[in-house]
Design a protein around this motif. Structure first.
Motif, PDB file in Angstrom:
ATOM      1  N   GLY A   1       0.765  -1.102  -0.022  1.00 20.77           N
ATOM      2  CA  GLY A   1      -0.004  -0.106  -0.106  1.00 20.77           C
ATOM      3  C   GLY A   1       1.063   1.267  -0.079  1.00 20.77           C
ATOM      4  O   GLY A   1       0.509   2.326   0.389  1.00 20.77           O
ATOM      5  N   GLY A   2       2.024   1.391  -0.336  1.00 16.74           N
ATOM      6  CA  GLY A   2       2.959   2.210  -0.467  1.00 16.74           C
ATOM      7  C   GLY A   2       4.050   2.064  -1.281  1.00 16.74           C
ATOM      8  O   GLY A   2       4.463   1.278  -1.855  1.00 16.74           O
ATOM      9  N   ILE A   3       5.091   3.106  -1.397  1.00 20.05           N
ATOM     10  CA  ILE A   3       6.152   3.392  -2.015  1.00 20.05           C
ATOM     11  C   ILE A   3       7.279   2.971  -1.157  1.00 20.05           C
ATOM     12  O   ILE A   3       7.511   3.517  -0.049  1.00 20.05           O
ATOM     13  CB  ILE A   3       6.352   4.763  -2.697  1.00 20.05           C
ATOM     14  CG1 ILE A   3       5.050   4.901  -3.731  1.00 20.05           C
ATOM     15  CG2 ILE A   3       7.700   5.051  -3.419  1.00 20.05           C
ATOM     16  CD1 ILE A   3       5.413   4.103  -4.861  1.00 20.05           C
ATOM     17  N   GLY A   4       8.509   2.377  -1.675  1.00 17.81           N
ATOM     18  CA  GLY A   4       9.432   2.261  -0.952  1.00 17.81           C
ATOM     19  C   GLY A   4       9.389   1.585   0.450  1.00 17.81           C
ATOM     20  O   GLY A   4      10.110   2.233   1.285  1.00 17.81           O
ATOM     21  N   PRO A   5       9.092   0.281   0.603  1.00 14.51           N
ATOM     22  CA  PRO A   5       8.718  -0.185   1.728  1.00 14.51           C
ATOM     23  C   PRO A   5      10.387  -0.503   2.491  1.00 14.51           C
ATOM     24  O   PRO A   5      11.302  -1.007   1.526  1.00 14.51           O
ATOM     25  CB  PRO A   5       7.919  -1.391   1.906  1.00 14.51           C
ATOM     26  CG  PRO A   5       8.201  -1.972   0.281  1.00 14.51           C
ATOM     27  CD  PRO A   5       8.269  -0.483  -0.269  1.00 14.51           C
ATOM     28  N   HIS A   6      10.242  -0.490   3.641  1.00 12.58           N
ATOM     29  CA  HIS A   6      11.724  -0.805   3.944  1.00 12.58           C
ATOM     30  C   HIS A   6      11.856  -2.067   5.279  1.00 12.58           C
ATOM     31  O   HIS A   6      11.606  -3.205   4.976  1.00 12.58           O
ATOM     32  CB  HIS A   6      12.465   0.410   4.809  1.00 12.58           C
ATOM     33  CG  HIS A   6      14.012   0.051   4.891  1.00 12.58           C
ATOM     34  ND1 HIS A   6      14.682  -0.160   3.914  1.00 12.58           N
ATOM     35  CD2 HIS A   6      14.906   0.182   5.973  1.00 12.58           C
ATOM     36  CE1 HIS A   6      16.181  -0.320   4.336  1.00 12.58           C
ATOM     37  NE2 HIS A   6      16.204  -0.009   5.637  1.00 12.58           N
ATOM     38  N   GLU A   7      11.711  -1.573   6.457  1.00 17.49           N
ATOM     39  CA  GLU A   7      11.426  -2.686   7.500  1.00 17.49           C
ATOM     40  C   GLU A   7      10.131  -3.326   7.460  1.00 17.49           C
ATOM     41  O   GLU A   7       9.251  -2.401   7.652  1.00 17.49           O
ATOM     42  CB  GLU A   7      12.142  -2.272   8.855  1.00 17.49           C
ATOM     43  CG  GLU A   7      12.335  -3.493   9.963  1.00 17.49           C
ATOM     44  CD  GLU A   7      13.243  -3.162  10.947  1.00 17.49           C
ATOM     45  OE1 GLU A   7      13.595  -4.110  11.700  1.00 17.49           O
ATOM     46  OE2 GLU A   7      13.389  -1.726  11.293  1.00 17.49           O
ATOM     47  N   MET A   8      10.143  -4.661   7.877  1.00 20.14           N
ATOM     48  CA  MET A   8       8.765  -5.146   8.538  1.00 20.14           C
ATOM     49  C   MET A   8       9.031  -6.124   9.767  1.00 20.14           C
ATOM     50  O   MET A   8      10.169  -6.166  10.233  1.00 20.14           O
ATOM     51  CB  MET A   8       8.232  -6.055   7.492  1.00 20.14           C
ATOM     52  CG  MET A   8       8.955  -7.689   7.176  1.00 20.14           C
ATOM     53  SD  MET A   8       8.449  -8.605   5.849  1.00 20.14           S
ATOM     54  CE  MET A   8       6.600  -8.870   6.947  1.00 20.14           C
TER      55      MET A   8
END
Length: 352
Positions: free
Chosen positions: A149-156
C-alpha cells in the motif's frame, strides 16, 4: 530388506534431535559487517558480545531474518538488492540463494511467520518503487506476494498474533528510487505510511500529518502492544523534526523528540530503533548519538558514540554496534564496551 532399511532410516530421522540455535553457539543477536580486508560477513553475537560464528557474504549485507527455531538466517543485500542468502548458521552451508522475480528488488529486510513456515521479504517494483511483501514457503520457493500500500517499503516486523494469526507491521518509506543507483525521484511528493498486514490484506494504514510528509518511516520495534517507528528527514536541512513515533492500533501516532538543540544534533536521521524494558531508543550514525525515551515518548537522555547505529534490547538496557567495530551495552545511558572488532558493523542488529 529394502523396506526394512527404509523404515529404520525414517525412524532414526524422526528420533534424531532437530538442529537448534544451540548448534550455532546460541547467539543472542545477528549482524552484518564489512571486514578489514574489504569483504563482508554475517556474524552471530553472544550475550557477552563475543562472536559465535562468521559466515561470508558476496556483497554488503544490510539486515537479516532469523528462523524462530532452526539455526537458519536470511542475510539481505543492501537495498535495492537482488540477493538474499539462506544460511545454516550451525554448519556455514548455503541452503538457498533467493532471487526476487524479474522486475523486483529486495529492500534489505524480512521476517518469518511465528511457526517458521513462511518467509516474508520486503520488496519493491523496480520501475516505480511500489511496495510488496514476497512470500516463500518452508523450502524457500516463491508462493506469492502482497502489496504494502505504499512506495519504497523498508523494514517489516512480526507482531504478537491477532485473532486470525500473525500480524506484520510494514514501514513504507515513501521514497521512489532509481533502480540502478538509488537516486531519489519523488521527494516533493513523498507519502510515507505505516501499515499492518493480516493474512493477505492491509488491516490498518497510518499516515503522518501532511506537514511531515518528508519524514520517511524506515525502521520498527515493538513492546507490549506499542509499535515504535524511526524516521529519516528528507526535507529542509534547517528544520528540526521528530525522528521517533509511537503507535497503538486504532489510535493516532505520538511523535517524540529531544529538546531542540539536542534533537538538532541527530541531523534528521534515525538509523535503528529498539525497545527494552519500557524504554525505547533510536540511534543516529550521522549525529553520533543514541536517544532514549520512555514508553510515552518522554525524553530520558542521550549517549554519544561515533557512527553508532546497530541497536537491540539486552538485559538492563540496549546493545549497540558502530562503524568502528565497537559492541557496547548501554544501561541508563551509560555505555560499557563489550568488545572492539576489526570490522565496520552495518546498520542493524537482529534479535533472536
Amino acid at each position: 530388506m529394502t523396506s526394512r532399511r527404509a523404515f529404520l532410516a525414517a525412524l532414526m530421522a524422526v528420533a534424531a534431535p532437530k538442529p537448534s540455535w544451540a548448534d550455532a553457539g546460541s547467539p543472542r543477536w545477528l549482524a552484518c559487517a564489512r571486514e578489514a580486508d574489504g569483504g563482508f560477513a554475517l556474524f552471530g553475537i553472544a550475550g557477552d558480545g563475543a562472536d559465535t560464528f562468521r559466515l561470508p557474504l558476496p556483497a554488503r549485507g544490510h539486515a537479516g531474518a532469523a528462523h524462530p527455531t532452526r539455526p537458519e538466517a536470511v542475510a539481505f543485500a543492501r537495498r535495492p538488492g537482488t540477493f538474499a542468502l539462506v544460511l545454516d548458521c550451525a554448519t556455514g552451508a548455503l541452503i538457498r540463494q533467493l532471487t526476487p522475480p524479474e522486475g523486483m528488488q529486495f529492500n534489505g529486510h524480512g521476517a518469518y511467520t511465528s511457526d517458521g513456515e513462511i518467509l516474508y521479504t520486503v520488496e519493491q517494483r523496480a520501475t516505480d518503487s511500489r511496495g510488496f511483501l514476497g512470500l516463500w514457503d518452508a523450502a524457500y520457493r516463491r508462493i506469492g506476494q502482497i502489496e504494502t500500500g505504499g512506495i519504497g517499503p523498508h523494514e517489516m516486523l512480526r507482531l504478537p498474533g491477532g485473532a486470525s494469526g500473525d500480524v506484520f507491521a510494514v514501514a513504507n518509506g515513501g521514497i521512489a528510487t532509481d533502480p540502478s543507483d538509488r537516486t531519489k525521484l519523488n521527494l516533493p511528493d513523498m507519502a510515507p505510511s505505516l501499515v499492518y498486514v493480516e493474512g493477505d490484506a492491509i488491516a490498518e494504514q497510518v499516515a503522518l500529518d501532511p506537514a511531515l510528509h518528508f519524514a520517511s518511516i524506515r525502521h520498527l520495534a515493538q513492546e507490549d502492544g506499542t509499535l515504535a517507528f524511526a524516521m529519516q528527514w528528507e526535507g529542509p536541512a534547517d528544520r528540526i523534526v521528530p525522528l521517533l513515533g509511537l503507535h497503538r492500533r486504532g489510535a493516532a501516532p505520538i511523535l517524540a523528540s529531544a529538546p531542540g538543540p539536542e534533537q538538532a544534533l541527530m541531523q534528521g536521521y534515525a538509523g535503528s530503533v529498539a525497545f527494552s524494558q519500557g524504554e525505547v531508543a533510536i540511534t543516529s550514525p550521522r549525529g553520533g548519538r543514541m536517544h532514549r525515551f520512555d514508553a510515552q515518548g518522554g525524553f530520558l537522555g542521550a549517549t554519544t558514540r561515533a557512527d553508532i547505529c546497530g541497536l537491540a534490547p539486552c538485559p538492563g538496557g540496549f546493545l549497540t554496534t558502530d562503524g568502528g567495530g565497537g559492541v557496547l551495552r548501554v544501561t541508563e545511558g551509560h555505555a560499557r564496551p563489550l568488545g572492539l572488532r576489526p570490522r565496520a558493523w552495518d546498520n542493524h542488529i537482529v534479535t533472536l
